[in-house]
Enzyme design. Structure first.
Site, short mmCIF file in Angstrom:
data_model
loop_
_atom_site.label_atom_id
_atom_site.label_comp_id
_atom_site.label_asym_id
_atom_site.label_seq_id
_atom_site.Cartn_x
_atom_site.Cartn_y
_atom_site.Cartn_z
N GLU A 253 13.24 3.71 1.56
CA GLU A 253 12.47 4.27 2.67
C GLU A 253 13.25 4.26 3.99
OE1 GLU A 253 9.41 5.60 2.06
OE2 GLU A 253 9.54 5.02 -0.03
N PHE B 116 0.85 -1.20 0.00
CA PHE B 116 0.00 0.00 0.00
C PHE B 116 0.88 1.24 0.00
CE2 PHE B 116 -2.36 3.32 2.30
CZ PHE B 116 -3.54 3.35 1.56
N GLY B 117 0.69 2.10 -1.00
CA GLY B 117 1.43 3.36 -1.09
C GLY B 117 0.50 4.54 -0.88
N TYR B 118 0.93 5.49 -0.10
CA TYR B 118 0.09 6.67 0.19
C TYR B 118 0.87 7.98 -0.04
CZ TYR B 118 2.81 6.39 4.42
OH TYR B 118 3.88 6.32 5.28
N GLY B 119 2.16 7.83 -0.39
CA GLY B 119 3.00 9.01 -0.65
C GLY B 119 3.67 8.83 -2.01
N SER B 120 4.99 8.95 -2.03
CA SER B 120 5.70 8.87 -3.32
C SER B 120 5.46 7.54 -4.03
CB SER B 120 7.20 9.10 -3.12
OG SER B 120 7.78 8.03 -2.41
#
Ligand code: SIN
Length: 182
Positions: free
Chosen positions: A87, A8-12
């Protein structure tokens, strides 16, 4: 790892993948909100002048929308290795439940920068955060580009995030002012 992995990605990770995936679906996680509360010393800022990037904070009753990617089993290990490196500025992998926009849920992982990591900056007045983003640059580019890309990507997916929208508008305003002063 012996099965496909949902990330799950919520930024870059929403706009800059850099990894192979078999499927990308809109989804959300419960009880979390996206905030520009994480300092960035290795991508959008430096050790002496950190930028600000997003992390997830606890927000009972709220949900955080993002993009869920299904990474095929054959490339899970190298993908995780590369993402752990990307990250490394304070994020750790966390097991989560993802709910898809189209219905259904799955388990997966996300990169979360918790309040105990050394780069965590936390809450600040919104103008202060915007000014910091407008002025910061790092090895991956300007902090302004990060927020504007995020804002654009959220809009493309019709995801409403007031925190990001308000900050993106303020950053635009501050950086125009800075350009005029130069
Ligand atoms: C993410 O994109 O999901 C993590 C935060 C970031 O790298 O911007």
């Amino acid at each position: 790892m012996n099965e496909d992995l949902w990330l799950f990605g919520y930024g870059s990770i929403m706009w800059k993948t850099g990894f192979s995936f078999d499927e990308a679906r809109l989804g959300f996680i419960r009880g979390r909100a996206r905030r520009f509360w994480q300092g960035s010393t290795d991508h959008r800022g430096t050790e002496s002048a950190p930028g600000r990037v997003v992390t997830l904070i606890d927000a009972p009753g709220e949900i955080c929308w993002g993009v869920a990617y299904r990474i095929p089993v054959g490339v899970v290990a190298p993908t995780i290795e590369a993402l752990d490196y990307r990250e490394k500025g304070g994020y750790t992998r966390e097991d989560i439940t993802i709910e898809f926009k189209t219905g259904g849920t799955t388990t997966g992982v996300t990169y979360h920068a918790n309040t105990a990591n050394p780069n965590f900056l936390g809450q600040a007045p919104i103008e202060h955060i915007a000014r910091q983003i407008a002025c910061s640059h790092g090895p991956s580019g300007s902090n302004k580009e990060y927020i504007l890309q995020l804002h654009h990507t959220l809009k493309q997916h019709e995801i409403v995030d007031e925190h990001v929208r308000e900050l993106a508008d303020l950053v635009d305003c501050f950086s125009n002012r800075l350009e005029r002063e130069e």
